[in-house]
Write a protein that holds these residues in place. Structure first.
Motif, PDB file in Angstrom:
ATOM      1  N   LEU A 107       3.124  -1.726   3.933  1.00 14.58           N
ATOM      2  CA  LEU A 107       2.586  -2.534   5.038  1.00 14.58           C
ATOM      3  C   LEU A 107       1.258  -3.179   4.662  1.00 14.58           C
ATOM      4  CD1 LEU A 107       3.348  -0.393   8.215  1.00 14.58           C
ATOM      5  CD2 LEU A 107       4.292  -2.653   7.648  1.00 14.58           C
ATOM      6  N   LEU A 108       0.416  -2.449   3.953  1.00 10.71           N
ATOM      7  CA  LEU A 108      -0.862  -3.001   3.511  1.00 10.71           C
ATOM      8  C   LEU A 108      -0.629  -4.199   2.587  1.00 10.71           C
ATOM      9  CD1 LEU A 108      -3.943  -2.863   3.389  1.00 10.71           C
ATOM     10  CD2 LEU A 108      -3.734  -1.026   1.705  1.00 10.71           C
ATOM     11  N   LYS A 109       0.301  -4.066   1.690  1.00  9.46           N
ATOM     12  CA  LYS A 109       0.625  -5.172   0.783  1.00  9.46           C
ATOM     13  C   LYS A 109       1.292  -6.315   1.535  1.00  9.46           C
ATOM     14  CE  LYS A 109       0.718  -2.304  -3.347  1.00  9.46           C
ATOM     15  NZ  LYS A 109       1.512  -1.727  -4.440  1.00  9.46           N
ATOM     16  N   CYS A 110       2.095  -5.990   2.545  1.00 10.53           N
ATOM     17  CA  CYS A 110       2.715  -7.014   3.389  1.00 10.53           C
ATOM     18  C   CYS A 110       1.637  -7.807   4.117  1.00 10.53           C
ATOM     19  CB  CYS A 110       3.669  -6.345   4.384  1.00 10.53           C
ATOM     20  SG  CYS A 110       4.520  -7.485   5.495  1.00 10.53           S
ATOM     21  N   ALA A 111       0.621  -7.113   4.624  1.00  4.47           N
ATOM     22  CA  ALA A 111      -0.486  -7.800   5.300  1.00  4.47           C
ATOM     23  C   ALA A 111      -1.179  -8.767   4.345  1.00  4.47           C
ATOM     24  CB  ALA A 111      -1.474  -6.775   5.853  1.00  4.47           C
ATOM     25  N   LEU A 112      -1.339  -8.363   3.111  1.00  3.52           N
ATOM     26  CA  LEU A 112      -1.948  -9.247   2.117  1.00  3.52           C
ATOM     27  C   LEU A 112      -1.098 -10.500   1.914  1.00  3.52           C
ATOM     28  CD1 LEU A 112      -3.160  -6.580  -0.439  1.00  3.52           C
ATOM     29  CD2 LEU A 112      -4.621  -8.251   0.722  1.00  3.52           C
ATOM     30  N   ARG A 120      -0.373  -4.634  -8.044  1.00  2.00           N
ATOM     31  CA  ARG A 120       0.566  -3.521  -8.234  1.00  2.00           C
ATOM     32  C   ARG A 120      -0.273  -2.281  -8.505  1.00  2.00           C
ATOM     33  NH1 ARG A 120       5.930  -5.157  -8.798  1.00  2.00           N
ATOM     34  NH2 ARG A 120       6.096  -7.402  -8.935  1.00  2.00           N
ATOM     35  N   SER A 121      -0.739  -1.715  -7.412  1.00  2.00           N
ATOM     36  CA  SER A 121      -1.705  -0.634  -7.504  1.00  2.00           C
ATOM     37  C   SER A 121      -1.582   0.263  -6.288  1.00  2.00           C
ATOM     38  CB  SER A 121      -3.105  -1.242  -7.561  1.00  2.00           C
ATOM     39  OG  SER A 121      -4.097  -0.288  -7.280  1.00  2.00           O
ATOM     40  N   THR A 149      -8.278   1.253  -1.405  1.00  2.00           N
ATOM     41  CA  THR A 149      -9.591   0.691  -1.079  1.00  2.00           C
ATOM     42  C   THR A 149      -9.705  -0.747  -1.581  1.00  2.00           C
ATOM     43  OG1 THR A 149     -10.522   1.740  -3.057  1.00  2.00           O
ATOM     44  CG2 THR A 149     -10.833   2.894  -0.970  1.00  2.00           C
ATOM     45  N   ASP A 150      -9.193  -1.015  -2.766  1.00  2.00           N
ATOM     46  CA  ASP A 150      -9.219  -2.384  -3.291  1.00  2.00           C
ATOM     47  C   ASP A 150      -8.289  -3.294  -2.500  1.00  2.00           C
ATOM     48  OD1 ASP A 150     -10.997  -1.552  -5.233  1.00  2.00           O
ATOM     49  OD2 ASP A 150      -9.528  -1.562  -6.868  1.00  2.00           O
ATOM     50  N   LEU A 151      -7.106  -2.804  -2.177  1.00  2.00           N
ATOM     51  CA  LEU A 151      -6.160  -3.608  -1.403  1.00  2.00           C
ATOM     52  C   LEU A 151      -6.748  -3.939  -0.031  1.00  2.00           C
ATOM     53  CD1 LEU A 151      -2.891  -1.684  -2.344  1.00  2.00           C
ATOM     54  CD2 LEU A 151      -3.537  -3.980  -3.112  1.00  2.00           C
ATOM     55  N   TRP A 152      -7.345  -2.937   0.611  1.00  2.00           N
ATOM     56  CA  TRP A 152      -7.972  -3.145   1.915  1.00  2.00           C
ATOM     57  C   TRP A 152      -9.089  -4.186   1.807  1.00  2.00           C
ATOM     58  CZ3 TRP A 152      -6.955  -2.150   6.836  1.00  2.00           C
ATOM     59  CH2 TRP A 152      -7.980  -2.227   7.768  1.00  2.00           C
ATOM     60  N   ALA A 153      -9.895  -4.085   0.766  1.00  2.00           N
ATOM     61  CA  ALA A 153     -11.004  -5.020   0.568  1.00  2.00           C
ATOM     62  C   ALA A 153     -10.511  -6.442   0.345  1.00  2.00           C
ATOM     63  CB  ALA A 153     -11.874  -4.565  -0.603  1.00  2.00           C
ATOM     64  N   THR A 208      -3.527  11.736  -2.516  1.00  2.00           N
ATOM     65  CA  THR A 208      -2.347  12.473  -2.046  1.00  2.00           C
ATOM     66  C   THR A 208      -1.074  11.858  -2.600  1.00  2.00           C
ATOM     67  OG1 THR A 208      -3.477  13.166  -0.033  1.00  2.00           O
ATOM     68  CG2 THR A 208      -1.067  13.210   0.005  1.00  2.00           C
ATOM     69  N   PHE A 209      -0.970  10.524  -2.525  1.00  2.00           N
ATOM     70  CA  PHE A 209       0.249   9.867  -3.002  1.00  2.00           C
ATOM     71  C   PHE A 209       0.449  10.083  -4.498  1.00  2.00           C
ATOM     72  CE2 PHE A 209       2.723   6.172  -4.455  1.00  2.00           C
ATOM     73  CZ  PHE A 209       3.873   6.394  -3.718  1.00  2.00           C
ATOM     74  N   GLU A 210      -0.616   9.998  -5.254  1.00  2.00           N
ATOM     75  CA  GLU A 210      -0.492  10.135  -6.708  1.00  2.00           C
ATOM     76  C   GLU A 210      -0.335  11.581  -7.157  1.00  2.00           C
ATOM     77  OE1 GLU A 210      -3.927   8.078  -8.216  1.00  2.00           O
ATOM     78  OE2 GLU A 210      -2.894   6.142  -8.184  1.00  2.00           O
ATOM     79  N   LYS A 211      -0.988  12.507  -6.489  1.00  2.00           N
ATOM     80  CA  LYS A 211      -1.009  13.895  -6.951  1.00  2.00           C
ATOM     81  C   LYS A 211       0.004  14.801  -6.266  1.00  2.00           C
ATOM     82  CE  LYS A 211      -4.338  12.980  -9.775  1.00  2.00           C
ATOM     83  NZ  LYS A 211      -4.080  12.859 -11.180  1.00  2.00           N
ATOM     84  N   ALA A 212       0.240  14.608  -4.994  1.00  2.00           N
ATOM     85  CA  ALA A 212       1.128  15.527  -4.270  1.00  2.00           C
ATOM     86  C   ALA A 212       2.600  15.302  -4.613  1.00  2.00           C
ATOM     87  CB  ALA A 212       0.914  15.412  -2.764  1.00  2.00           C
ATOM     88  N   ARG A 213       2.918  14.185  -5.220  1.00  2.00           N
ATOM     89  CA  ARG A 213       4.312  13.973  -5.636  1.00  2.00           C
ATOM     90  C   ARG A 213       4.746  15.031  -6.641  1.00  2.00           C
ATOM     91  NH1 ARG A 213       4.336   7.892  -7.620  1.00  2.00           N
ATOM     92  NH2 ARG A 213       2.371   8.622  -8.481  1.00  2.00           N
ATOM     93  N   TYR A 214       3.802  15.515  -7.413  1.00  2.00           N
ATOM     94  CA  TYR A 214       4.079  16.522  -8.438  1.00  2.00           C
ATOM     95  C   TYR A 214       3.143  17.696  -8.211  1.00  2.00           C
ATOM     96  CZ  TYR A 214       6.005  12.229 -10.253  1.00  2.00           C
ATOM     97  OH  TYR A 214       6.676  11.054 -10.371  1.00  2.00           O
TER      98      TYR A 214
END
Length: 167
Positions: A44-49, A58-59, A63-67, A104-110
């Protein structure tokens, strides 16, 4: 770009739907609902962009996407988010939240990688000590901030949905 944004919105809504189903499933055995909710948030954040005519990185650096969103878009999204569950969500430090969602997204997957150097008995003992000592949530390696995430998702859904003709 409108078709691309529609596809993104559909995908995000599908992930969020499945997250909701998993969150209510008595048979669920993991935090997959939280991971799907963060994935829906990211899309959704990328859709808003896209809807703002901005390039999409592709990240997972939220925080960067929001900015990258225009001020008006951020304001509109936050306005909805702040009014979604008033008094329950703390959106005062958005940078911290966005960083936590990424972590959480990067670390909790594993999740097993957090404890690869520990035996099963050591992991069990750590969990028992955590509960016994009543440790603070801020001491946790993974923090979900579920209410804040739900509110931000609501803001993004409203923002994107309005521009795509969804109500």
């Amino acid at each position: 770009m409108q078709d691309y944004a529609r596809a993104m919105y559909r995908e995000a809504m599908g992930r969020l739907n499945d997250a909701e189903i998993l969150s209510r499933a008595a048979e669920a055995q993991s935090d997959s609902d939280a991971l799907l909710r963060i994935l829906g948030f990211e899309v959704l954040l990328k859709c808003a962009l896209v809807l703002c005519g901005k390039p999409v990185r592709r990240s997972h650096c939220y925080t960067d996407l929001w900015a990258d969103l225009p001020d008006e878009a951020r304001g509109e999204i936050l306005n909805v988010a702040q009014h979604h569950l008033p008094g329950l969500a703390d959106l005062s430090d958005l940078g911290k939240l966005l960083s936590e969602f990424r972590h959480t997204f990067e670390k909790a997957r594993y999740y097993y990688e957090f404890y690869e150097k520990y035996t099963e008995a050591e992991r069990q003992r750590e969990g028992e000590l955590w509960l016994r000592d009543g440790r603070a949530v801020d001491d946790a390696v993974i923090r979900y901030y579920s209410v804040e995430l739900i509110c931000l998702v609501e803001g993004l859904q409203s923002f994107c949905g309005a521009r795509l003709g969804h109500t």
